[in-house]
Design a protein around this motif. Structure first.
Motif, PDB file in Angstrom:
ATOM      1  N   UNK A 222      54.655  98.902  22.434  1.00  0.00           N
ATOM      2  CA  UNK A 222      53.552  99.847  22.592  1.00  0.00           C
ATOM      3  C   UNK A 222      52.820 100.026  21.272  1.00  0.00           C
ATOM      4  N   UNK A 249      49.633  98.832  27.533  1.00  0.00           N
ATOM      5  CA  UNK A 249      49.580 100.287  27.467  1.00  0.00           C
ATOM      6  C   UNK A 249      49.257 100.746  26.049  1.00  0.00           C
ATOM      7  N   UNK A 252      45.630 100.255  25.494  1.00  0.00           N
ATOM      8  CA  UNK A 252      44.922 101.305  26.225  1.00  0.00           C
ATOM      9  C   UNK A 252      44.879 102.583  25.391  1.00  0.00           C
ATOM     10  N   UNK A 253      46.027 102.936  24.847  1.00  0.00           N
ATOM     11  CA  UNK A 253      46.109 104.148  24.036  1.00  0.00           C
ATOM     12  C   UNK A 253      45.238 104.026  22.797  1.00  0.00           C
ATOM     13  N   UNK A 278      52.944 101.723  37.856  1.00  0.00           N
ATOM     14  CA  UNK A 278      53.578 103.032  37.686  1.00  0.00           C
ATOM     15  C   UNK A 278      52.825 103.972  36.772  1.00  0.00           C
ATOM     16  N   UNK A 279      51.634 103.566  36.375  1.00  0.00           N
ATOM     17  CA  UNK A 279      50.937 104.390  35.400  1.00  0.00           C
ATOM     18  C   UNK A 279      49.574 104.822  35.906  1.00  0.00           C
ATOM     19  N   UNK A 280      49.026 105.785  35.224  1.00  0.00           N
ATOM     20  CA  UNK A 280      47.694 106.254  35.543  1.00  0.00           C
ATOM     21  C   UNK A 280      46.856 106.181  34.274  1.00  0.00           C
ATOM     22  N   UNK A 281      45.807 105.417  34.235  1.00  0.00           N
ATOM     23  CA  UNK A 281      45.311 104.581  35.328  1.00  0.00           C
ATOM     24  C   UNK A 281      46.226 103.381  35.590  1.00  0.00           C
TER      25      UNK A 281
ATOM     26  N   UNK B 222      57.672 106.824  42.156  1.00  0.00           N
ATOM     27  CA  UNK B 222      56.242 106.989  41.927  1.00  0.00           C
ATOM     28  C   UNK B 222      55.567 107.476  43.206  1.00  0.00           C
ATOM     29  N   UNK B 246      59.030 109.033  36.172  1.00  0.00           N
ATOM     30  CA  UNK B 246      58.467 108.190  37.230  1.00  0.00           C
ATOM     31  C   UNK B 246      57.756 109.069  38.253  1.00  0.00           C
ATOM     32  N   UNK B 249      54.546 110.412  36.792  1.00  0.00           N
ATOM     33  CA  UNK B 249      53.429 109.477  36.855  1.00  0.00           C
ATOM     34  C   UNK B 249      52.814 109.475  38.246  1.00  0.00           C
ATOM     35  N   UNK B 252      50.752 112.514  38.603  1.00  0.00           N
ATOM     36  CA  UNK B 252      49.526 112.301  37.837  1.00  0.00           C
ATOM     37  C   UNK B 252      48.514 111.510  38.663  1.00  0.00           C
ATOM     38  N   UNK B 253      48.979 110.439  39.263  1.00  0.00           N
ATOM     39  CA  UNK B 253      48.100 109.603  40.084  1.00  0.00           C
ATOM     40  C   UNK B 253      47.564 110.384  41.274  1.00  0.00           C
ATOM     41  N   UNK B 256      44.871 112.879  40.139  1.00  0.00           N
ATOM     42  CA  UNK B 256      43.606 112.219  39.810  1.00  0.00           C
ATOM     43  C   UNK B 256      42.880 111.820  41.099  1.00  0.00           C
ATOM     44  N   UNK B 277      56.190 108.047  26.602  1.00  0.00           N
ATOM     45  CA  UNK B 277      55.556 107.641  25.361  1.00  0.00           C
ATOM     46  C   UNK B 277      54.819 106.319  25.517  1.00  0.00           C
ATOM     47  N   UNK B 278      55.022 105.685  26.640  1.00  0.00           N
ATOM     48  CA  UNK B 278      54.477 104.341  26.835  1.00  0.00           C
ATOM     49  C   UNK B 278      53.234 104.310  27.692  1.00  0.00           C
ATOM     50  N   UNK B 279      52.737 105.467  28.057  1.00  0.00           N
ATOM     51  CA  UNK B 279      51.612 105.459  28.967  1.00  0.00           C
ATOM     52  C   UNK B 279      50.409 106.172  28.370  1.00  0.00           C
ATOM     53  N   UNK B 280      49.293 105.967  29.038  1.00  0.00           N
ATOM     54  CA  UNK B 280      48.072 106.642  28.637  1.00  0.00           C
ATOM     55  C   UNK B 280      47.500 107.338  29.861  1.00  0.00           C
ATOM     56  N   UNK B 281      47.365 108.639  29.871  1.00  0.00           N
ATOM     57  CA  UNK B 281      47.689 109.521  28.760  1.00  0.00           C
ATOM     58  C   UNK B 281      49.203 109.639  28.558  1.00  0.00           C
TER      59      UNK B 281
END
Lengths: 334, 334
Positions: A222, A249, A252-253, A278-281, B222, B246, B249, B252-253, B256, B277-281
């Motif tokens: 990351x 990711x 992206x950050x 598994x993430x947003x977006x 998820x 999980x 996330x 979060x989705x 949104x 810590x691995x995602x945005x946001x």
DNA sequence: TTGAAAGCGCTAACAT
DNA sequence: ATGTTAGCGCTTTCAA
């Protein structure tokens, strides 16, 4: 009903023999070569064994037969989300064949990988080496000793499971081209990674009419992705493909940090499709089917255990389009 | 047909004994208890062994000593991001003590877990059972047999590593309260999860002055998180704490999707700090230190192997504040 | 169809 | 300090 756990002293064949009033060889045969026994004997012995909670002692069996009933899977980093699904399906398939699996984590180090292998070798039937960092020489040396299946490492003559990125990568490049991008960046993975090598090649050959800037990020993480953003900006690229989803990711950050929005200002594509869904977006990603590869590797190794004929299995990839790609808006990054 | 031909060609102690012109016990001692031998003998034997390429046969050693030099770690789902760091650090610590580690994935099934354990038991020194789904009875039965270390399972008298959520959860509640939230939702995990039970308790006791709506999501995923959003909305909560990252996330989705922005319209906190810590946001999360737990479990087991005294290690958690929490803007969700 | 007995490679008393 | 011997639990000849 759950199977009973083995008791402290361990139920041995001798115990069963005594309880079933037969010889120990009969008990042994009831499990290993039942066709030599009368069906009644087999049933009886097995019933007694079950009642006593008998579990064969692998060590003793191994000593006698030379077969351990164990395999090992070695990965560079189990915490990298690419590997858990692979290991999971691998172990599941192994279980079906009554094989227990050792896990080795080499921490991306060829030296530790070699040590791990040496430690495990005396008690396993065979190895699955995923994204092995070992030298070709060492791998061949090992493969001469016992069955070895490689995952994402292409050594001629050694059984291997290759996740072929070319399909997905080509799709990714095509999409980016269609969306109007003219200059894209590739956040490259470790030099000794076969997947990375393949991706570089596909990228440069599929990218006719598209400028590709290769940016080295070293160990994919990351942080590495996030820190590579200044290089991306410098390159003038309006889209990027990252070596994996973790790097993606990070990118992206890093982009958001600079006020660059994805996908409106910049298009981003990851690889492996591990974190992506598994993430947003949700991330556009080149799906790699790690789980499929795990199953394939296990099956290949199991097959190899009986018939040591080399084989190569290839798994196709495809692009999964999600929220991080879009057309260029004004032809350049703001 | 001779299965013995399949045995890995190996140099035995007997070969060395013959070559070095000493007895087999001397050879054995040169490796296991060199202090009993004259230094010259040790050197000589070892030199011969090296020259011959001797590799000890673990199976034979195990059969003779009852020590295997192996341990097993069993998890409900290695693909759940909570476990890989745990397994990784566990294996690393085990390696230091020259222990090889078997990995078992029970697929959240008590029955498969029991089978796995039974299969592994005859060749391991001890077990680390992470988030075990096994009945207390079976666990105690196993623990009577050999050293067992539990992770996130609280059975009195059995050595265990507990990740204590109370610190982090309390911090999370306090933060939310301070930010002006008056009604929050808890996306609950599996009923048989010790962590979930603890989190529920802390939540209700720490939440004085705060209404807590518990929303069951079943198996944490998820999709489950995403689908729980309608229930969250219905509850009128302006913030939520999820059982794990999980689920978080997913929430979060889902938010949104409904046009509810995080954190401007809604505050969200996850648990375990796996994906966070691995995602945005980046996600605010209750850090669980799975890696620390893995190391602790390994050390505890290693210690147990020598001195079988029960112990309980507790690992504290704390809140890591990232981009998904903020003050309530207008006191309610839009 | 079953039993008796000989190891597999190693370690650990017990000798010397 | 080193050798002798007896197994560990299992499979597998070889007999019966």
């Amino acid at each position: 009903m759950s199977p009973r756990l083995q008791r402290a002293p361990g139920v041995t064949i001798g115990d069963i023999a005594a309880a079933a009033r037969v010889s120990r060889s009969t008990v042994s045969r009831a499990f290993t070569r039942p066709q030599l026994l009368s069906p009644e004997t087999v049933d009886h012995v097995r019933a007694v064994a079950t009642r006593l909670g008998y579990v064969g002692n692998q060590a003793a069996r191994a000593l006698s037969t030379g077969r351990f009933g164990n395999i090992a899977v070695v990965v560079p980093d189990i915490a990298n989300p690419f590997f858990p699904p692979l290991v999971r399906s691998l172990q599941s398939a192994a279980e079906t064949a009554d094989l227990a699996v050792f896990l080795g984590d080499s921490d991306e180090s060829a030296e530790r990988e070699a040590k791990l292998i040496a430690r495990l070798a005396p008690q396993v039937e065979g190895f699955v080496l995923a994204s092995s960092r070992l030298s070709e020489e060492l791998i061949r040396e090992l493969a001469a000793t016992r069955p070895v299946v490689l995952v994402n490492r292409d050594l001629d003559g050694i059984p291997r499971v290759l996740i072929d990125s070319s399909g997905g990568m080509t799709e990714a490049v095509m999409l980016l081209k269609k969306l109007g991008h003219q200059r894209i960046a590739y956040l490259a993975g470790p030099r000794d990674s076969w997947s990375d090598q393949q991706r570089r090649e596909v990228l440069t050959s599929a990218a006719s009419g598209l400028a590709v800037e290769v940016i080295e990020v070293g160990r994919p993480s990351y942080a590495a992705g996030r820190d590579s953003v200044s290089a991306i900006v410098r390159s003038g690229a309006t889209a990027a493909i990252a070596f994996d989803d973790v790097v993606s990711q990070g990118v992206l950050a890093g982009l958001e940090l600079r006020g660059i929005s994805v996908p409106s200002d910049f298009s981003l594509i990851g690889c492996d499709d591990t974190l992506a869904a598994l993430t947003t977006p949700a991330l556009t990603s080149v799906s790699a089917g790690a789980a499929t590869a795990g199953t394939a590797a296990a099956k290949l190794l199991i097959q190899l255990l009986e018939d040591p004929t080399a084989e190569c299995v290839t798994i196709a990839t495809h692009l999964v389009i999600r929220a991080t790609t879009a057309a260029v808006t004004d032809g350049a990054m703001r």
